[in-house]
Design a protein around this motif. Structure first.
Motif, PDB file in Angstrom:
ATOM      1  N   PRO A 244       0.809  -1.220   0.000  1.00  0.00           N
ATOM      2  CA  PRO A 244       0.000   0.000   0.000  1.00  0.00           C
ATOM      3  C   PRO A 244       0.842   1.270   0.000  1.00  0.00           C
ATOM      4  CG  PRO A 244      -0.021  -1.045   2.161  1.00  0.00           C
ATOM      5  CD  PRO A 244       0.638  -2.008   1.231  1.00  0.00           C
ATOM      6  N   CYS A 245       0.409   2.221  -0.784  1.00  0.00           N
ATOM      7  CA  CYS A 245       1.037   3.539  -0.776  1.00  0.00           C
ATOM      8  C   CYS A 245       0.950   4.105   0.637  1.00  0.00           C
ATOM      9  CB  CYS A 245       0.315   4.455  -1.774  1.00  0.00           C
ATOM     10  SG  CYS A 245       0.747   6.212  -1.617  1.00  0.00           S
ATOM     11  N   CYS A 248      -2.016   7.045   0.394  1.00  0.00           N
ATOM     12  CA  CYS A 248      -3.424   6.778   0.077  1.00  0.00           C
ATOM     13  C   CYS A 248      -3.831   5.319   0.197  1.00  0.00           C
ATOM     14  CB  CYS A 248      -3.747   7.274  -1.325  1.00  0.00           C
ATOM     15  SG  CYS A 248      -2.985   6.279  -2.638  1.00  0.00           S
ATOM     16  N   THR A 250      -3.302   2.908  -1.968  1.00  0.00           N
ATOM     17  CA  THR A 250      -3.373   2.217  -3.256  1.00  0.00           C
ATOM     18  C   THR A 250      -2.121   1.352  -3.448  1.00  0.00           C
ATOM     19  OG1 THR A 250      -4.637   4.051  -4.203  1.00  0.00           O
ATOM     20  CG2 THR A 250      -3.545   2.552  -5.756  1.00  0.00           C
ATOM     21  N   CYS A 265       2.865   5.310  -7.399  1.00  0.00           N
ATOM     22  CA  CYS A 265       1.495   5.145  -6.931  1.00  0.00           C
ATOM     23  C   CYS A 265       0.560   5.685  -8.007  1.00  0.00           C
ATOM     24  CB  CYS A 265       1.274   5.912  -5.624  1.00  0.00           C
ATOM     25  SG  CYS A 265      -0.462   5.936  -5.114  1.00  0.00           S
ATOM     26  N   SER A 267      -2.451   6.489  -7.899  1.00  0.00           N
ATOM     27  CA  SER A 267      -3.410   7.492  -7.409  1.00  0.00           C
ATOM     28  C   SER A 267      -2.714   8.802  -7.062  1.00  0.00           C
ATOM     29  CB  SER A 267      -4.148   6.952  -6.169  1.00  0.00           C
ATOM     30  OG  SER A 267      -4.955   5.843  -6.504  1.00  0.00           O
TER      31      SER A 267
END
Length: 271
Positions: A244-245, A248, A250, A265, A267
């Motif tokens: 995961p980022c 955020c 994502t 990322c 997003s």
């Protein structure tokens, strides 16, 4: 490959200790990328006056001439009073009154080149095409944006090329683009001045933080005292594909650009 932060960390780890020392002898092992350019015996008796850096090159200044050093793909320098007998991958020893500076390079893509002066054609040929130093005042945001406007290649590739700004290697390009919110595949010429300014600031911040953390040790990098780097433990996207980022959540994506892995990322870096 050791990048600008690793080379700067290496420089800082031995520069003060070797400056002022006198060269006792020099030893060459297996041939490196380029020839030394002088009989090693002629280095004896010369005094080390300082250690500088240009991009990923170290410059060991002597009272007569200088040694230009590059760590290649897998090289590292060690500085010790008694490093022991040279191993099969130890290709250059500079024995001084303060200790031995040894180049260890399993793949032999590194180099040690002597030149009589800083403006010698050998030095100019290696350093003349390098871009601005990102941690110095000469890295101007306006000139950076103007140079990007002339490049149609993806911004990640332009950063790696080294002729606009020097030393932003693969890890640090991915990290700087993430912090600037810029997708690595966008054409450099499309970046507006505000976005280029964000990238300019992110490059400085990422590289400075990497230097403070001792660089990145992905395989076997260590500074001249044998200390590993820790920046890779704080990376936001590099090497984190599928995770995961940190902003955020994502999943981080991995793509290939110019035979190098790029992490971003989708997003946070929309365009």
């Amino acid at each position: 490959m050791p990048e600008l932060p690793e080379v700067e960390v290496t420089r800082r780890s031995f520069a003060d200790r070797i400056t002022g020392a006198t060269v006792v002898s020099a030893r060459l092992g297996k041939p490196l990328r380029w020839p030394l350019g002088v009989d090693p015996q002629l280095l004896s008796g010369r005094r080390v006056t300082g250690v500088g850096r240009r991009g990923k090159y170290l410059m060991l200044y002597l009272d007569e001439g200088l040694l230009l050093m590059h760590l290649g793909m897998s090289g590292s320098l060690r500085f010790a009073h008694d490093p022991g007998a040279a191993g099969i991958h130890d290709h250059f020893d500079l024995v001084t009154t303060a200790g031995v500076l040894r180049l260890h390079d399993p793949r032999r893509f590194g180099a040690v080149v002597w030149a009589p002066r800083e403006l010698d054609e050998r030095v100019v040929r290696l350093l003349g095409g390098l871009g601005a130093e990102p941690l110095e005042d000469g890295f101007d945001a306006g000139r950076f944006h103007a140079a990007l406007r002339e490049r149609r290649a993806p911004i990640k590739q332009v950063l790696l090329a080294g002729d606009v700004v020097v030393g932003v290697g693969n890890i640090y390009a991915s990290e700087a683009l993430f912090h600037a919110g810029i997708r690595p595949t966008v054409r450099a010429a499309r970046l507006s001045r505000p976005r280029a300014d964000r990238l300019h600031a992110a490059i400085r911040q990422v590289l400075q933080r990497a230097v403070e953390q001792g660089g990145s040790t992905l395989r076997d990098f260590a500074n001249a005292m044998g200390d590993a780097g820790h920046f890779q433990l704080q990376a936001a996207v590099y090497g984190r594909a599928g995770q995961p980022c940190p902003v955020c959540g994502t999943p981080v994506r991995q793509i290939r650009q110019g035979q190098r892995s790029t992490f971003y990322c989708p997003s946070c870096q929309r365009g």
